[in-house]
Scaffold this active site. Structure first.
Site, PDB file in Angstrom:
ATOM      1  CB  SER A 154      38.609  43.160  38.064  1.00  0.00           C
ATOM      2  OG  SER A 154      39.271  42.943  36.839  1.00  0.00           O
ATOM      3  CE  LYS A 155      32.824  38.124  38.709  1.00  0.00           C
ATOM      4  NZ  LYS A 155      31.570  37.367  38.795  1.00  0.00           N
ATOM      5  NE  ARG A 156      36.776  44.749  32.911  1.00  0.00           N
ATOM      6  CZ  ARG A 156      37.858  45.528  32.922  1.00  0.00           C
ATOM      7  NH1 ARG A 156      38.752  45.428  31.984  1.00  0.00           N
ATOM      8  NH2 ARG A 156      38.036  46.404  33.899  1.00  0.00           N
TER       9      ARG A 156
END
Ligand code: GLU
Length: 499
Positions: A260-262
């Site tokens: 995930s980009k997070r």
């Protein structure tokens, strides 16, 4: 319906990637694009880029440009798209609103969809009640079969309705997937297809556009599998031929979670460019995430292959079903292999481009800077995994002599008496006739190793630090040759003065 070319007149497969411009592009966009493009090229079809921007709340300015930039950088170029046009323009969903309406009208007229006036509060309460009673959550069809007036008399009414598709009891939840084989997903509730703001939801827009744009193969991540029965149902309700589906394995982080980009910086496509990965190495790596190495005629396996190699051999039934862990060490290794295989001038150009991108070189490099970097590239080619390593290794060539920043840890690493070493080195270098690496080396050995009896391991550290400011540098004598006599001496003198 806007298409000027009937999709039925097209030959060859048509594939698309359909990113939503909600931020820095996800690495999955490149991952899907490479399979789309490989198959389209192999079969003489087309690859389409469509921007899915119907979720207006999540739009991020500049994100669409970043999709173009990163895919161009990777060489994953599309045949039709918002920036290029094409026979099915527009390719941005927000510009196609009138395309969707007739489909919605048809479904409404045929009783396959209905208006829903339920307020957000009512839907939340409904869901909470279902959860409390341990019932399946989903729309309870309060609005089904009611006129606006009838519904208005009940609680939780809003003025502007959405449109929901009516999912029949006997909905087919299965399909044959090119990658996953016979597949199925849970029964959906009555999905919203047109929102109160007049925008279609993803489910309607994706079906209408894939149909209108003549898409034959939908390639997307396995996380979309739960949506597929909603889409096949819409195709069926509208009497349209569905495309083939290929649900690709997820890219996973080490805990086997979807990246995930997070949590993972490498989920952002721009990250790879900032870090100095080569686009061809990343494309090769993405292919290896779910595709086996190439098997040569003699039975040996080859993990390093060009996109053209891959395109020629690609087969859907070879795609692995299980997700692969995104192994950055492997990518770095692969990148090093690609760097070593590059022609030196090509590598030099990429180093220059990288140094410009990260601001080490501001604006156009000067001829002198270019010449220095070209000359130094062979010294670092064997030692680099990432272009970003060039920043540290070659920056000393780009600064003025008086601006060399001598790092504290570099000075701290020096053993013995650096002043004594420099006092012996300077006259030896000053009296040199030739400024070639071999002669420099011979003179310094004579002066320091033989003259002072200092072991070679310790003899040259002060020179390295004086010239580059760092503990680690490209090979020293070659670096001095490239830097030139004047700069070398100037830097050594000023370092000596600080000791
Ligand atoms: N817009 C969707 C996305 O952002 C596309 C999914 C699909 O390929 O159907 O990934």
């Amino acid at each position: 319906m806007t298409a000027s070319t009937p999709a039925s007149t097209l030959t060859g497969p048509r594939l698309r990637v359909a990113p939503s411009p909600t931020g820095d592009p996800h690495v999955g966009t490149a991952y899907m694009s490479m399979f789309d493009l490989a198959y389209a090229r192999q079969q003489g079809g087309q690859f389409v880029l469509r921007i899915e921007d119907t979720d207006r709340k999540r739009l991020v300015e500049g994100a669409e440009e970043q999709v173009y930039d990163t895919l161009h950088w990777l060489g994953l170029d599309w045949d039709e798209g918002p920036d290029k046009g094409g026979p099915f323009a527009p390719y941005r969903q927000s510009e196609r609103l009138e395309t969707y309406q007739p489909y919605v009208d048809r479904l409404l007229a045929e009783g396959k969809a209905y208006h829903c006036w339920c307020s957000a509060e009512r839907l939340t309460q409904m869901r909470e009640r279902q959860q409390k009673l341990k019932q399946a959550t989903g729309y309870d069809r309060l609005c089904l079969g009611k006129t606006r007036e009838e519904r208005a008399e009940l609680p939780g009414f809003t003025q502007t309705p959405v449109v929901r598709m009516l999912v029949p009891e006997d909905v087919d939840l299965t399909w044959d997937d090119l990658v996953m084989g016979r597949s199925s997903a849970p029964r959906p509730d009555d999905q919203v297809i047109l929102k109160a703001d007049g925008f279609p939801t993803y489910h309607l827009a994706v079906v209408v556009d894939d149909h209108e744009m003549g898409i034959t193969h939908v390639v997307r991540g396995q996380d979309w599998m739960s949506s597929t029965p909603k889409h096949t149902l819409l195709y069926q309700m509208l009497g349209l031929e569905p495309p083939k589906f290929a649900h690709m394995p997820q890219l996973l982080e080490s805990g086997k979670k979807k990246i995930s980009k997070r949590r993972n910086p490498w989920a952002r496509l721009t990250w790879f460019r900032e870090q100095g990965y080569l686009p061809e190495a990343l494309v090769n790596f993405l292919a290896l995430q779910c595709y086996p190495p190439i098997v040569e005629a003699d039975g040996s396996e080859r993990e390093i292959f060009t996109f053209a190699d891959f395109t020629e051999r690609f087969q859907w039934d070879k795609v692995k079903r299980a997700g692969a862990i995104f192994n950055l060490d492997k990518l770095e290794w692969l990148n090093g292999q690609y760097i070593r295989a590059l022609d030196v001038d090509d590598l030099a150009d990429r180093i220059v481009a990288h140094l410009r991108r990260v601001g080490v070189i501001e604006g156009e490099p000067t001829d002198e800077q270019l010449a220095l970097l070209r000359a130094a590239t062979p010294l670092v080619q064997e030692r680099m995994q990432l272009l970003s390593e060039a920043e540290g290794m070659l920056a000393f060539l780009l600064v003025a002599d008086e601006d060399v920043l001598v790092e504290d840890d570099a000075v701290a690493s020096l053993k013995g008496d650096p002043a004594q070493v420099l006092d012996a080195a300077l006259p030896a270098l000053e009296s040199l006739d030739s400024w070639a690496a071999d002669d420099i080396q011979a003179a310094l050995r004579a002066a320091i190793v033989d003259g002072l009896g200092i072991k070679p391991r310790l003899a040259f550290g002060p020179l390295r630090v004086g010239i580059t400011g760092r503990r680690v540098s490209p090979p020293l004598f070659e670096s001095m040759e490239i830097l030139g006599r004047e700069s070398t001496l100037a830097r050594l003198r000023s370092f000596r003065a600080t000791l």
